[in-house]
Design an enzyme around this catalytic site. Structure first.
Site, mmCIF file in Angstrom:
data_model
loop_
_atom_site.group_PDB
_atom_site.id
_atom_site.type_symbol
_atom_site.label_atom_id
_atom_site.label_comp_id
_atom_site.label_asym_id
_atom_site.label_seq_id
_atom_site.Cartn_x
_atom_site.Cartn_y
_atom_site.Cartn_z
ATOM 1 N N GLY A 54 0.817 -1.204 0.000
ATOM 2 C CA GLY A 54 0.000 0.000 0.000
ATOM 3 C C GLY A 54 0.850 1.252 0.000
ATOM 4 O O GLY A 54 2.027 1.222 -0.359
ATOM 5 N N CYS A 55 0.259 2.365 0.410
ATOM 6 C CA CYS A 55 0.952 3.650 0.403
ATOM 7 C C CYS A 55 2.309 3.541 1.084
ATOM 8 O O CYS A 55 2.403 3.134 2.245
ATOM 9 C CB CYS A 55 0.098 4.698 1.100
ATOM 10 S SG CYS A 55 0.882 6.324 1.189
ATOM 11 N N PHE A 56 3.366 3.904 0.365
ATOM 12 C CA PHE A 56 4.704 3.646 0.894
ATOM 13 C C PHE A 56 5.127 4.569 2.025
ATOM 14 O O PHE A 56 6.092 4.287 2.726
ATOM 15 C CB PHE A 56 5.762 3.596 -0.201
ATOM 16 C CG PHE A 56 5.844 4.755 -1.170
ATOM 17 C CD1 PHE A 56 5.298 6.003 -0.914
ATOM 18 C CD2 PHE A 56 6.512 4.568 -2.388
ATOM 19 C CE1 PHE A 56 5.407 7.053 -1.821
ATOM 20 C CE2 PHE A 56 6.631 5.618 -3.304
ATOM 21 C CZ PHE A 56 6.076 6.857 -3.015
ATOM 22 N N TRP A 57 4.389 5.648 2.263
ATOM 23 C CA TRP A 57 4.738 6.525 3.387
ATOM 24 C C TRP A 57 4.636 5.764 4.712
ATOM 25 O O TRP A 57 5.569 5.741 5.504
ATOM 26 C CB TRP A 57 3.812 7.734 3.435
ATOM 27 C CG TRP A 57 3.917 8.672 2.280
ATOM 28 C CD1 TRP A 57 4.940 8.765 1.371
ATOM 29 C CD2 TRP A 57 2.958 9.672 1.904
ATOM 30 N NE1 TRP A 57 4.678 9.747 0.459
ATOM 31 C CE2 TRP A 57 3.484 10.326 0.762
ATOM 32 C CE3 TRP A 57 1.734 10.060 2.425
ATOM 33 C CZ2 TRP A 57 2.781 11.368 0.135
ATOM 34 C CZ3 TRP A 57 1.036 11.088 1.812
ATOM 35 C CH2 TRP A 57 1.561 11.738 0.672
#
Length: 216
Positions: A54-57
């Site tokens: 998912g969102c890599f942040w």
């Protein structure tokens, strides 16, 4: 229609052409760990793990806190377009997934433990999405860098998959491929350690709520 287009991979010959080299600079040092962000040269005795969850942040934030992890970065893996931009990846026309690259000391943290964390902190059954984030760039993926990693990844995927099946929570859709098949491209500098720079930034931690079986 836009979500439908983004939620399927495109034929490799139809992906964006990209470019021959990265057109932006990256910081020398990880703002949390103080180690290099670009880790093409890995310290002796260390290994590389690459995951898409998912969102890599938020994914990077989870892993930089794991003892034994030497450095992390975020980037794009599993696609066709060379040196893509974030906007190109989000268009769905590069076939990349948002990924976190982890350099770790296996004498302090095992690859198996990194994989178990991977399964616990996202939902590997959602296909081309994580929670409200929809698109091929959010797919679940493991890109192994050694044959031993592949064996571990496949064995643990089966264990967790069996546990999810027992609870009737769906089938795992995680893509498992050798990292050598597709280069990892570093994301733009403002994405690196994003949540250290923006503590109140977006975190997507969709997950099944199922801990990895302790007997595995």
């Amino acid at each position: 229609m836009f979500l439908s287009r983004k939620a399927q991979l495109v034929a490799p010959e139809q992906t964006l052409p990209g470019r021959d080299e990265r057109r932006f600079a990256l910081a020398d040092r990880h703002v949390v760990l103080g180690t290099p962000v670009v880790t093409d040269e890995v310290p002796d005795g260390h290994e590389v793990a690459i995951f898409g969850l998912g969102c890599f942040w938020g994914a990077e934030e989870i892993y930089w806190q794991v003892p034994g992890v030497w450095s992390t970065s975020v980037g794009y893996a599993g696609g066709t377009t060379p040196n893509p931009t974030y906007e190109e990846v989000c268009s769905g026309a590069t076939n990349h997934t948002e990924a976190v690259r982890i350099v770790f000391d296996p004498s302090r943290v095992s690859y198996a433990d990194l994989v178990k964390t991977f399964f616990e902190v996202h939902d590997p059954t959602q296909g081309f999405r994580q929670g409200n984030d929809v698109g091929t760039q959010y797919r679940s993926a493991i890109y192994w860098t050694t044959p031993e990693q592949e064996q571990t990844a496949r064995e643990l995927t089966k264990v967790y998959g069996d546990e999810l099946a027992r609870r009737r929570l769906g089938e795992i859709t995680t893509e498992i491929r050798p990292a050598s098949e597709t280069p990892y491209f570093y994301a733009e500098d403002h994405h690196q350690q994003y949540l250290a720079k923006n503590p109140f930034g977006y975190r997507c931690h969709a997950n099944t709520g199922v801990r990895f079986p302790e007997t595995a």
